[in-house]
Design a protein around this motif. Structure first.
Motif, PDB file in Angstrom:
ATOM      1  N   LEU A 393       0.812  -1.215   0.000  1.00 35.37           N
ATOM      2  CA  LEU A 393       0.000   0.000   0.000  1.00 35.37           C
ATOM      3  C   LEU A 393       0.848   1.268   0.000  1.00 35.37           C
ATOM      4  N   LEU A 394       2.022   1.221   0.658  1.00 29.99           N
ATOM      5  CA  LEU A 394       2.786   2.439   0.893  1.00 29.99           C
ATOM      6  C   LEU A 394       3.972   2.637  -0.041  1.00 29.99           C
ATOM      7  N   LEU A 395       4.593   1.540  -0.486  1.00 31.75           N
ATOM      8  CA  LEU A 395       5.817   1.682  -1.264  1.00 31.75           C
ATOM      9  C   LEU A 395       5.532   1.899  -2.747  1.00 31.75           C
ATOM     10  N   PRO A 396       6.344   2.698  -3.415  1.00 33.00           N
ATOM     11  CA  PRO A 396       6.235   2.823  -4.880  1.00 33.00           C
ATOM     12  C   PRO A 396       6.821   1.590  -5.550  1.00 33.00           C
ATOM     13  N   PRO A 397       6.648   1.438  -6.869  1.00 36.06           N
ATOM     14  CA  PRO A 397       7.187   0.251  -7.561  1.00 36.06           C
ATOM     15  C   PRO A 397       8.689   0.054  -7.400  1.00 36.06           C
ATOM     16  N   THR A 398       9.442   1.135  -7.218  1.00 35.67           N
ATOM     17  CA  THR A 398      10.892   0.994  -7.047  1.00 35.67           C
ATOM     18  C   THR A 398      11.272   0.480  -5.668  1.00 35.67           C
ATOM     19  N   GLY A 399      10.345   0.533  -4.707  1.00 29.18           N
ATOM     20  CA  GLY A 399      10.624   0.067  -3.360  1.00 29.18           C
ATOM     21  C   GLY A 399      11.140   1.119  -2.413  1.00 29.18           C
ATOM     22  N   TYR A 400      11.459   2.316  -2.914  1.00 30.73           N
ATOM     23  CA  TYR A 400      12.035   3.335  -2.028  1.00 30.73           C
ATOM     24  C   TYR A 400      11.120   4.538  -1.881  1.00 30.73           C
ATOM     25  N   SER A 401      10.892   4.910  -0.618  1.00 31.38           N
ATOM     26  CA  SER A 401      10.173   6.134  -0.287  1.00 31.38           C
ATOM     27  C   SER A 401      10.795   6.680   0.990  1.00 31.38           C
ATOM     28  N   SER A 402      11.335   7.877   0.916  1.00 29.94           N
ATOM     29  CA  SER A 402      11.963   8.476   2.081  1.00 29.94           C
ATOM     30  C   SER A 402      10.963   8.633   3.225  1.00 29.94           C
ATOM     31  N   ALA A 403       9.747   8.998   2.901  1.00 33.78           N
ATOM     32  CA  ALA A 403       8.729   9.198   3.936  1.00 33.78           C
ATOM     33  C   ALA A 403       8.391   7.880   4.631  1.00 33.78           C
ATOM     34  N   VAL A 404       8.270   6.797   3.859  1.00 34.46           N
ATOM     35  CA  VAL A 404       7.959   5.491   4.461  1.00 34.46           C
ATOM     36  C   VAL A 404       9.106   5.030   5.351  1.00 34.46           C
ATOM     37  N   MET A 405      10.351   5.199   4.889  1.00 39.06           N
ATOM     38  CA  MET A 405      11.492   4.799   5.704  1.00 39.06           C
ATOM     39  C   MET A 405      11.541   5.586   7.006  1.00 39.06           C
ATOM     40  N   ALA A 406      11.240   6.876   6.940  1.00 41.39           N
ATOM     41  CA  ALA A 406      11.201   7.701   8.146  1.00 41.39           C
ATOM     42  C   ALA A 406      10.060   7.260   9.065  1.00 41.39           C
ATOM     43  N   GLY A 407       8.922   6.912   8.478  1.00 40.48           N
ATOM     44  CA  GLY A 407       7.792   6.445   9.276  1.00 40.48           C
ATOM     45  C   GLY A 407       8.113   5.154  10.021  1.00 40.48           C
ATOM     46  N   ILE A 408       8.848   4.252   9.372  1.00 43.43           N
ATOM     47  CA  ILE A 408       9.259   3.014  10.050  1.00 43.43           C
ATOM     48  C   ILE A 408      10.154   3.339  11.242  1.00 43.43           C
ATOM     49  N   GLY A 409      11.053   4.311  11.065  1.00 36.51           N
ATOM     50  CA  GLY A 409      11.915   4.725  12.164  1.00 36.51           C
ATOM     51  C   GLY A 409      11.108   5.266  13.343  1.00 36.51           C
ATOM     52  N   VAL A 410      10.095   6.064  13.062  1.00 36.17           N
ATOM     53  CA  VAL A 410       9.237   6.592  14.123  1.00 36.17           C
ATOM     54  C   VAL A 410       8.493   5.450  14.825  1.00 36.17           C
ATOM     55  N   ALA A 411       8.067   4.451  14.068  1.00 34.16           N
ATOM     56  CA  ALA A 411       7.377   3.304  14.669  1.00 34.16           C
ATOM     57  C   ALA A 411       8.300   2.545  15.614  1.00 34.16           C
ATOM     58  N   TYR A 412       9.583   2.397  15.249  1.00 31.38           N
ATOM     59  CA  TYR A 412      10.545   1.774  16.166  1.00 31.38           C
ATOM     60  C   TYR A 412      10.575   2.531  17.496  1.00 31.38           C
ATOM     61  N   LEU A 413      10.605   3.856  17.427  1.00 28.70           N
ATOM     62  CA  LEU A 413      10.657   4.664  18.642  1.00 28.70           C
ATOM     63  C   LEU A 413       9.389   4.468  19.480  1.00 28.70           C
ATOM     64  N   ALA A 414       8.239   4.359  18.839  1.00 28.05           N
ATOM     65  CA  ALA A 414       6.985   4.170  19.568  1.00 28.05           C
ATOM     66  C   ALA A 414       6.970   2.828  20.291  1.00 28.05           C
ATOM     67  N   VAL A 415       7.410   1.760  19.607  1.00 29.66           N
ATOM     68  CA  VAL A 415       7.457   0.438  20.243  1.00 29.66           C
ATOM     69  C   VAL A 415       8.429   0.450  21.422  1.00 29.66           C
ATOM     70  N   ALA A 416       9.577   1.119  21.254  1.00 25.15           N
ATOM     71  CA  ALA A 416      10.545   1.221  22.346  1.00 25.15           C
ATOM     72  C   ALA A 416       9.934   1.925  23.550  1.00 25.15           C
ATOM     73  N   ALA A 417       9.190   2.982  23.318  1.00 22.05           N
ATOM     74  CA  ALA A 417       8.574   3.723  24.419  1.00 22.05           C
ATOM     75  C   ALA A 417       7.556   2.859  25.161  1.00 22.05           C
TER      76      ALA A 417
END
Length: 429
Positions: A393-417
């Motif tokens: 749903l989120l990734l473009p056909p090339t597989g890279y999206s700066s916004a998605v990668m940043a969102g995954i990083g934020v999710a890591y921080l939320a799980v850690a908290a």
């Protein structure tokens, strides 16, 4: 070096040595098998290999086992785990060779998917059995070190097996997809059969369960399995710490799975050339190789740091490290960023996994351990299928999206908290 000292100390235990050999051979075959099916399914130049197609592939391969997987745990507590490893590896040998024959004969893709599903399902059964049996071949005080060494060595063995496929593409650049897939599948069958042989070095009762549950007629056994699974869930809920550790593992696998899907697509569209699948496979094998470096580093760091800070704090630290790795990938789609993130995120994922395994083994009685690790595998599969669906749903056909990668990083921080507030001591059961 802590890893070398821990390995030298554990190596005196004959059961640990032999179970490690079984796992190394088995997961070397896993790596080769994964290259074989990746070549057949994801790097075919006639296919678009979009996020949606990859998500469908993961769903077909993993979702059905997720439905039947809950019944595996009671079987691991009911049957001798050594026999599960022996018969399971022989079954995987046969399945890998059969898939190779279907690929060679250019058979229908639905047959390849179905056979791959069965092979991966058996694999999760075997990994759960090995995890449940590990506590029977090492002292309780050595569980953390054993969990750092054995699964990590197994993961490195899987990466090494996968790297063999990448080497083949470099040595034989003119090879066809079918010949590359066939070579990887035959290699995996040899490794699986070798693992079956190594299993015979373990005694039949060595891996437990210590008190196997009685065999029943089929109908009664199905009712008993459902009851035992429900009791396992209730037990983990009452103990609190194992269930929370499993929840963190599932969340981390979902985030890691999104990066895994992105890595497949980036290897094809960003680092490689879709018209030359051998180049794409080579790039993906390189990513797996760098991930193996991360897994190995986690095996060195975890036994040294985790006892000093505690497994819960170590998991929180690993999640924060994962967020840092994702930040690199959010900043750039360059090759260096993907390979650096592969190392850093793999340290985080494997380091947390070692601690989660230790918490589940330490805080779960042997009579429930098989069910606990099967629920572990079900959560793993659900998380991976979910990650592929979210990535589609989120990734473009090339597989890279700066916004998605940043969102995954934020999710890591939320799980850690969230996990930083979890209890450290299990409740009585």
């Amino acid at each position: 070096m802590t890893l070398a000292r821990d390995l030298a100390r554990l190596w005196h235990a004959r059961g640990f040595r032999r179970l490690t050999l079984v796992r190394l051979l088995s997961q070397t075959g896993d790596g080769m098998f994964q290259v074989g099916i990746a070549t057949a399914f994801f790097f075919d130049p006639t296919e678009a290999a979009t996020p949606g197609q990859i998500a469908l592939g993961f769903a077909i391969l993993l979702a059905p086992f997720t439905l039947v997987g809950p019944f595996v745990g009671p079987l691991i507590d009911r049957w001798q785990r050594q026999r599960i490893l022996l018969i399971g590896n022989l079954v995987r040998t046969t399945l890998a060779l059969t898939i190779g024959a279907v690929v060679l004969l250019d058979g229908p893709s639905w047959i390849e998917y179905g056979l791959a599903l069965l092979t991966l399902s058996v694999n999760r059964f075997l990994l759960a059995s090995m995890s449940a049996g590990l506590a029977n071949v090492v002292p309780a005080r050595e569980l953390l070190a054993a969990n750092a060494i054995m699964p990590t060595l197994g993961t490195i063995a899987a990466a090494a097996g996968a790297a063999v496929g990448g080497v083949v593409t470099l040595v034989v650049p003119t090879a066809t997809d079918s010949s590359l897939a066939l070579a990887a599948l035959v290699g995996s069958a040899l490794a699986f059969s070798s693992s079956a042989w190594a299993t015979t070095l373990l005694s039949r009762r060595q891996l437990g369960p210590t008190e196997p549950l009685a065999a029943l007629h089929l109908a009664a056994q199905l009712r008993a399995l459902a009851s035992e699974l429900a009791s396992g869930v209730r037990y983990l809920h009452r103990r609190v710490t194992p269930l929370q550790a499993l929840s963190v593992m599932a969340a981390q696998r979902l985030l890691y799975g999104m990066m895994f899907v992105a890595s497949i697509l980036m290897s094809r569209h960003v680092l490689g050339d879709p018209a030359h699948p051998e180049q794409s496979i080579g790039e993906f094998a390189t990513v797996l190789g760098f991930a193996a470096v991360g897994f190995g580093t986690a095996a060195v760091l975890t036994p040294w740091l985790a006892p000093r800070v505690g497994p819960h704090r170590w998991i929180v630290g690993a999640l924060l490290l994962g967020a840092g790795g994702q930040a690199l990938l959010a900043a750039s789609s360059a090759r260096w960023a993907l390979l650096s993130a592969a190392v850093i995120v793999s340290i985080a994922v494997q380091g947390a996994k070692i601690a989660v395994d230790t918490i589940v083994q330490r805080d779960t009685a042997d009579d429930f351990r098989g069910r606990a690790f099967t629920l572990y595998d079900v959560a793993y599969n659900v998380a991976f299928v979910s990650s592929a669906a979210v990535a589609a749903l989120l990734l473009p056909p090339t597989g890279y999206s700066s916004a998605v990668m940043a969102g995954i990083g934020v999710a890591y921080l939320a799980v850690a908290a969230l996990f930083s507030r979890a209890p450290r001591v299990p409740s009585p059961a």
